[in-house]
Design a protein around this motif. Structure first.
Motif, PDB file in Angstrom:
ATOM      1  N   TYR A   1       0.823  -1.212   0.000  1.00 29.08           N
ATOM      2  CA  TYR A   1       0.000   0.000   0.000  1.00 29.08           C
ATOM      3  C   TYR A   1       0.855   1.260   0.000  1.00 29.08           C
ATOM      4  N   ALA A   2       1.931   1.250   0.776  1.00 29.33           N
ATOM      5  CA  ALA A   2       2.800   2.428   0.832  1.00 29.33           C
ATOM      6  C   ALA A   2       3.348   2.761  -0.551  1.00 29.33           C
ATOM      7  N   THR A   3       3.717   1.745  -1.298  1.00 29.59           N
ATOM      8  CA  THR A   3       4.259   1.942  -2.642  1.00 29.59           C
ATOM      9  C   THR A   3       3.206   2.561  -3.558  1.00 29.59           C
ATOM     10  N   LEU A   4       2.004   1.979  -3.524  1.00 23.38           N
ATOM     11  CA  LEU A   4       0.929   2.488  -4.370  1.00 23.38           C
ATOM     12  C   LEU A   4       0.513   3.903  -3.976  1.00 23.38           C
ATOM     13  N   ILE A   5       0.406   4.117  -2.675  1.00 23.79           N
ATOM     14  CA  ILE A   5      -0.039   5.427  -2.181  1.00 23.79           C
ATOM     15  C   ILE A   5       0.953   6.508  -2.594  1.00 23.79           C
ATOM     16  N   ASP A   6       2.230   6.245  -2.407  1.00 21.10           N
ATOM     17  CA  ASP A   6       3.230   7.236  -2.811  1.00 21.10           C
ATOM     18  C   ASP A   6       3.218   7.429  -4.326  1.00 21.10           C
ATOM     19  N   GLY A   7       3.036   6.344  -5.053  1.00 23.17           N
ATOM     20  CA  GLY A   7       2.999   6.432  -6.512  1.00 23.17           C
ATOM     21  C   GLY A   7       1.870   7.326  -7.006  1.00 23.17           C
TER      22      GLY A   7
END
Length: 335
Positions: free
Chosen positions: A13-19
């Motif tokens: 989720y952190a990866t997607l959210i930052d993306g």
DNA sequence: CCGGTGCCAC
């Protein structure tokens, strides 16, 4: 992943959210935050940091502040990323004084010792022309046992170069060399810029040639020198360098075009400036807000209102997002 | 998985 039965964790989720936030879709990023909570995952410091950072980048200081409060409320502890994000967020939104106070506060409580935040503060003091304050911060780094790195030195060198104080820039450079730090390309580019702005383009060109031999140069090196030639009125050299980039395998970018478009305008060659804008479109580069401001402000001073509106329409059609201030001040009153 | 420096306008 879900279909394959692979579990999504906080990191996914952190990866997607930052993306999403990075691409300007903060709403989608926030929706993903809700989604992960629904799935029983609690957003961690990394996720808070990322969203706070992008809120500040958008200029949403209040949104960022309330998220920080939420973070404290939920007992998710801030880390050194959080502090640097806050420092930069406050600085870039005009709260440099508050950022300094905040950072002193953080330091007094011995919460963190971090070169990143120092570099951010030094950069903003430099940009506000407060080189004395910037130098003081460098000293206080030493006092606190923090080692300045290449970014610290580069930031100060750039600050002095922009101020036109080459002597001090050289002094910082020499101190940097003493502690065995070799300059990087960013620093060379700052120096080239400094040389150009104090009318030593020829010296700057020698530096470029030396960098060329070391294969150490990029599009910014070239753009800086192109701009330097323009400042000195050497258009032939500027255009020659622009053409030369292709031969050395460095692709021109929007800034390269914008620089030349600006100086064509400044010398009264409005039609040529517009042609060059069309050329950049042909090469697959849509004009940006700077192209827009450059052409619109210059045309408004020297051409008919119809031409200005036509130019606006044309660029919008080609995908430009008009600079808000320019549109409000110049184009809107003509409609 | 998250933070810092350099080019182009007003």
């Amino acid at each position: 992943m879900i279909k394959a039965g692979i579990e999504c964790n906080i990191r996914t989720y952190a990866t997607l959210i930052d993306g999403y936030a990075r691409r300007g879709s903060l709403e989608e990023a926030l929706r993903l935050c809700d989604e992960m909570v629904e799935r029983g995952l609690i957003p961690n410091t990394v996720i808070y940091n990322s969203i706070i950072h992008w809120l500040y980048t958008e200029g949403d200081v209040e949104g960022a502040s309330s998220l920080l409060l939420d973070m404290i409320d939920k007992r998710i502890s801030p880390d050194q990323f959080t502090y640097s994000i806050l420092t930069k967020g406050l600085c870039r939104n005009g709260f440099v004084k508050q950022a300094l106070e905040f950072y002193n506060d953080v330091l007094e409580k011995h919460l963190i010792e971090d070169t990143f935040s120092y570099n951010i503060l030094i950069n903003h003091l430099c940009r506000n022309g407060n080189l004395t304050g910037a130098k003081q911060l460098l000293c206080s780094m030493f006092v606190r046992g923090l080692i300045p790195d290449l970014v610290t030195y580069g930031t100060l060198i750039d600050g002095y170069c922009k101020e036109g104080n080459i002597e001090s820039a050289v002094q910082v450079y020499e101190n940097m060399i003493k502690v065995e730090e070799k300059p990087n390309l960013v620093i060379y580019n700052s120096i080239i810029n400094g040389l150009c702005k104090e009318a030593s383009v020829d010296v700057a060109k020698c530096l470029l040639d030396a960098l060329q031999r070391m294969k150490l140069r990029d599009v910014i090196t070239y753009n800086t020198l192109i701009n330097g030639y323009c400042i000195s009125g050497k258009f032939t050299e500027a255009f020659a360098l622009f053409s030369e980039m292709r031969n050395v395998g460095i692709l021109v970018n929007k800034a390269s075009y914008n620089t030349l478009i600006n100086f064509l305008c400044k010398t009264g060659c409005y039609q040529q400036a517009r042609e060059l804008m069309k050329m950049m479109i042909l090469r697959g580069m849509a004009p940006d807000a700077i192209t827009y401001t450059t052409l619109i402000t210059n045309f408004s001073k020297n051409c008919s209102p119809e031409e200005v509106i036509e130019l606006h329409d044309y660029m919008v059609l080609k995908g430009v997002i008009p600079d808000r201030q320019t549109y409000r001040a110049i184009v809107n009153p003509l409609l």
